[in-house]
Every structure is written in structure tokens, then in C-alpha cells.
Design an enzyme around this catalytic site. Sequence first.
Site, PDB file in Angstrom:
ATOM      1  N   GLU A   1       0.809  -1.220   0.000  1.00  7.69           N
ATOM      2  CA  GLU A   1       0.000   0.000   0.000  1.00  7.69           C
ATOM      3  C   GLU A   1       0.843   1.272   0.000  1.00  7.69           C
ATOM      4  OE1 GLU A   1      -0.522  -2.559   2.028  1.00  7.69           O
ATOM      5  OE2 GLU A   1      -2.587  -3.248   1.723  1.00  7.69           O
TER       6      GLU A   1
ATOM      7  N   LYS B   1     -17.511  -0.638   6.445  1.00  4.44           N
ATOM      8  CA  LYS B   1     -18.016  -1.632   5.492  1.00  4.44           C
ATOM      9  C   LYS B   1     -19.539  -1.631   5.407  1.00  4.44           C
ATOM     10  CE  LYS B   1     -17.240  -6.441   4.195  1.00  4.44           C
ATOM     11  NZ  LYS B   1     -16.544  -7.699   4.545  1.00  4.44           N
TER      12      LYS B   1
END
Lengths: 579, 177
Positions: A49, A161
Site C-alpha cells: 500500500e 463496510k
Amino acid sequence: MRLTGAQALIKSLEHEAVEVMFGLPGGAILPVYDPLIDSSIRHILVRHEQGAGHMAEGYAHATGRPGVAMVTSGPAATNIVTPLCDAYMDSIPIVVITGQVPYANIGTDAFQECDTVGITMPVTKHNWLVTDAQDIPRIVREAFHVATTGRPGPVLVDLPKDIANQQMDWYWPDGVDMPGYKPTTKGHPKQIKDAARLMSESRRPVIYAGGGILKARAAEALRELVELTGFPVVTTLMARGAFPDDHELCLGMPGMHGNYTAVTSMQQADLLIALGSRFDDRVTGKVDGFAPEAKIIHVDIDPAELGKVRQPDVPIVGDCRQVIEEMVKAVSANKAKHAEDGASWPSLDEWHTRLREWQRDFPLVYDQQPDGPLKPQFCIDQLRDHTPDDTIVVSGVGQHQMWTSQRWKFNHPYTWVNSGGLGTMGFAVPAAIGAKVGMPERTVWAVDGDGCFQMTAQELVTASSERIPVKIAILNNAYLGMVRQWQELFYEERYSEVYLSPDLPDYVMWAEAMGCVGIRVDSPEEVEPAIEKANSIDDRPVVIDFRTDYREKVYPMVPAGKSNDEIILDPAHDTYGER
Amino acid sequence: MNSDIQHHIYSILVENKFGVLSRVAGLFARRGFNIVSLAVSPTEDERFSRMTIVVDAASAPLEQVTKQLYKLIPVIKVMEMHPDDAVERELMLVTVKAASDARSQITELASIFEARIEDVGFESITIQVAGRPDKLDAMTDLLTPFGIVELQRTGLIALPKLARRMGRLRSVKTRPA
Ligand SMILES: Cc1ncc(C[n+]2csc(CCOP(=O)(O)OP(=O)(O)O)c2C)c(N)n1
Ligand SMILES: [Mg+2]
């Protein structure tokens, strides 16, 4: 139209004209990766990342458009903290989207939960935790607005989420309504007038151009100001290319490893016109001893920069391009008035002559013997002379970075991409990939250190698989060279943990294993053929392992904490004139 | 509050949003500005809160603090007040040991300070006192010999004095336009 939060996010990014994003999926961000399949946005799958963040930065550096990265929660979010901080220090507009555990689970130490908003607060211009899917288009709009306006910088949107799965009614806001965010772009007319007056009185002026020139897309305006005034320009590490190095009034880079003329011109100036620069300690040296006789005009879009380090005589808050354009008008008017009154405009001939003498007497020097060890400066010169003029050059952090900045001829803006404020080793490979994605028609060369390369080299796997043909020149001196230099000069040659070995890893084999072409260069006569070979390859990345002389040091140097008057020139060369 | 140290009082109007306290507090910590006291409360308009922060002026150049605060997006308005130009108030609750022979002395002190007895126990009493910080300091000093069991202060809140609101407020009156 009913959409899920995830669909709304992708659609919002499309509305922001995002063409490409860099990222890597995981649990918390999974809902957003699904609608991505059907989107026009190209996604580049990174191997770490940190790479996604630096790629977004490289893309933004090269194109001026915001770079976008998307990663999951927890460890992925912490992996992208370094690029956020890097972008914060160098005012690079990037938008990072992180997944988060479901909203109801926040605070329970859920799997892969971390306080992303809390952790990134000090290294973002602003960040958002989304608590309702209905807010997504508004927040995305705000995020891009904040990243790209005023003093640009990184922003982060943290998306739980369950919010990504929640239904919302689609809309796209017309604009943003942020009562606490209204950057000033237009300089105050009275301040500009005062600045023009100081400019028409100065005999030893220097324009101290910083990265803000590039952010404001003010390179052309700057050139106009220089042609009008005849003022010499120094371009900081963040501003290389903002004014062409082949212009006779360009003095090059100032600061700790700046050239003698750039450093000394500032020391002896009677007027410094700081344009989008921030009096960084690497430029000023000891602040008390910096440019002691100079009056200061300081232009910056961030009011907090004015007076932070040195109190300006004329502070101007505004966008560099707009302010410079106004300065040009004001100086032209002064000149016309002078002519009308039959008064003469102060001559800068004496100053120009002095600068030219310094340039003649104190050039950057090195000595490449035909059968001697390969000098890193020679490799950079050859690379510079055998690549197109508009090549984008990216660097890591260390000696190789300083030599590249010193020796390259940057004649176009947005051709130099590096990590200035944070000094992030490992920046070069991913940033080069991001720059190449943004500017596919241009040649992109990274000049990297062997130490830096080992931090993020795996992104060359990304480059190979995505067919992004970047070229990497490793100046392999087998050392953490810059640290070695400090130990040699300031710690009595007691070398502590700086040796890396020239052949472990074997860079050529490593490059080949990652789908690149690997080339080794040991001697000066191999340099040019290797560069030509690399230039001829356009279907995959190329890595050249230049085995360079580990003893070479970066000069000039102003030791940390010393005044710029104490600049040390290369002691190995006695060709300098009398100082 | 030690009156030898030079203080600045900031009255900061912020958007009433998630995390705004940590943004402001984080900024002070990050820039090395020392906070003497901090009070946060809702305002007449529910979209906004007001923070009153007293900082140690030596650690925090006035102009930098203001400018850095304005860089925070939820910060709407920053006012800096010199103590002379402000109406300042602070509240203190203090529990002191008060055996029966000392009690009348303590209640007498309380009445001089216009303090109120809030709670009485067998061995101690709890007093509430409000006023300028130096008044609370004085009260504390006078109560110390009796034995302070617990003490809590709210931190300062302040508003600009009305008569001087226009002229002498040395604030950046609005966000730099
Ligand atoms: C992530 C990170 N860790 C440590 C440093 C400190 N540091 C600055 S330059 C340098 C050496 C870099 O070595 P190399 O990449 O081989 O470049 P060279 O100086 O030899 O050209 C180090 C360790 C840093 N800037 N960044
Ligand atoms: Mg090295």
C-alpha cells in the site's frame, strides 16, 4: 436512483473525472471493489500500500491532477501513512480511500480495526469518517475540493463496510458548502504595490522560487517577471524546473547541497522575493545567519507560512500565479513612471557580473578518470545528455537525489519528482510508476539509491504486469551513502551500520525476476551504451545497476545547523579561484 | 493559574462535528503550543461549539496559533483576547477537611468569596466558587491550611468585554478574506 454506498463512491469518483486509481483490496473495502469491475476507472493493483500512495503522488506531481489510492482497513491504512505524510510535507494533492470495520464495531478492537482518522489527522489536510451512505457524494466532492485548492495536500476518506453496503439516493452536489474553508487566492493590492516598490529599489535581488510556483502553475508568469526585471532566480529542491536551468538568470538549487552561487547570492542579497517557498531549514541553514541584509517579500497561499520562520517585510497571501501576474503589472507601471520622470531604473549589471564570476569560479566539479572507478555524477550527466529534454526524472532520497537535482538541466516544469520535505527513501520506484501512468507519452527515468531501491522495488512487479515501462538507474555505491557521508565528515569516519554490499542482492537478477530488463554497468565506457539500450526498450521496465564509487561525496555542503556562509566546497578540487 | 506566566485566551468557534476537539488539541500538541486550560461547550446555535483555550504565550506565538487554527477546516472563527479585554469566569469545586471546630472559619471564608456550600459531611464540606482565575487561586491558598481533600476547576471561559468589543479586540476578526 437507489445505489449502495460502494456504488455511490465509485460513481462519485467518476464524477470527479478520476481515470486511474492505485490500490489493493481487503476485507473492509471489498464492497467497493465489486462495482469497480463495471467502472471506467483503471485500477492498478500494487504490491504494497505504500506503493499505492507514492504512485498517487507521482501521478499528481506529473499531471497536476489529484492522485487517488484505495486500500483496506488496519494494516493497509497504516501502510499508507508514509505517503500521506510525504504528500502533506510537499503539498501534493492525493485522495486516499480506506475501508473501515462496520460502524457498529468501531471501538471494539474488531479484526483489522485501527483508528485511521485519528492516526492520519496530523498528516492530512483534512479527513472524513463516513457515517451515512447518503453523505458519500458530498464528502467525495469536498475531499477533492480540499485536496486541490488553496495549498494542495492529501485527504483521506474512511468508509465503514456496512456504510458501503447501505442504500442511498444518488445525487451529485453542485458545489461545496464549507464555511470554514475559503482559501485566499488574490493578493492584497496594497501589498503588491509595496512589493513592486521594493523591487524597483533593489540592487541585489534574488527570486527564491519554491514548489508553490509549480502548484499554482505559475512557471510562465515567473518567466515573465524575470524577463521584465532581470532578477536572478534560485529554484529550490521542490521547484526544480519551475524556471529553466538553461536560462542565464537561473542560478539553480540553493540550500544544504546547493551550488555556491545560489547559496551565496541569497546570503548577499538585499531583497529576497520568496514565491511559494517556506524558508525550510535545508534552505536557510542557521536562520539567524540567513540572508542577513535582505528585505523579504513573501508570497504564499498559506497564511501560516508568512512569518513562521522569518518575518517578511511585505507578506502577501495569495495564489502565486495571480500574485506574480499582478506584480508584473505593478513593476511595469513603475518602470513606465520612471521613464516618464526621466529617472533611471537601478542597474543590476554589477550584481549580474558578480553572479557570473561566482558561477565561473565555483562550478560543480567531479573527476571521472577513463579507467578509474565510475563516478555517480558522470552517470547522471550521461543520462541527462542521452534522454529527451522533457524526460520526467524521479529520485529517491540520499546522495543520488542531491547529485541529480544539482546536475540535471530541468528546462520544463513538472519534469522533477522527488520527496523533499519528508525525505522518504523508497519514493522513487512507485512515484516513477505513477508519473508514467499519468504521462504515458513521456520518458520516465528514476535515479535511485541502492538503499532506497530495496525499500519499494517490488512495485516493479506492478509495473511489469501493468506494462508501465519506467526506467530505473540505481547508483549502487553499496552504502547508505548520505549517512556514510555524515559519519565520515562529522563522526570521525566511524562507520556505523551503513554498508549494504554491491552484489547482495544481485540487482540484475532481481530485475529480471520482476519481469524487467536488468543491465549492469561497471565502467565509464559502458554507461552510454547501457542508457541507449534502456531507452530502446519500451515494452517493460528496465533497471540499470551502475556500480559507482562509494567514496564520492556531495558538495558543496552547509553542515546542519551552520550558517550558509560556512559552505564547504569539495576539498578534493583546488581549481577554485580566490574567494 | 500562575499569574507570572503570560497567557493568551482564544475563543474558537468550531463546527459541531465528530473529532473536532481532537483536531484542535492535536494541533496544539503538534506545534508545541502549551495549553493551560480548555473548555468546550455548545453555543446558542447547535451547529457550532465554542472552545475557550488559554495558552502559555511563550510557547505559542499569537499570530501562528491563529493562522494554524484557521487551517483546520471545522474552525470557523478565532478570537484572541487579552485578559484585560475579556470577561473571564471559571468555576471551582473544592472539598476541604472541616472538623467541627474549623467549620465556622471555613463558612466565613466562603461568604467573603461569595462561594456556596454545596455539600456537608461529618469531616468535610464541599464548596463551589466562581470568578476570575486569580480569585480561585486566592481561595485555594486560604483553604490549603485546613486540608484540601479534592479540588476540581472547569478551566476558563471568556467573552470579549462589550464596551471594547469593536476597538480593542486584537483578534483576527474574521477569517482572512
Ligand atoms: C525511510 C527512510 N529511512 C531512513 C532515512 C535516512 N536516510 C537518508 S539518506 C539515507 C541513505 C540512502 O541510501 P541510498 O538509497 O543507497 O542512497 P545514497 O545516499 O547512497 O545515494 C538514509 C538511510 C530516510 N531518509 N528515509
Ligand atoms: Mg547508496
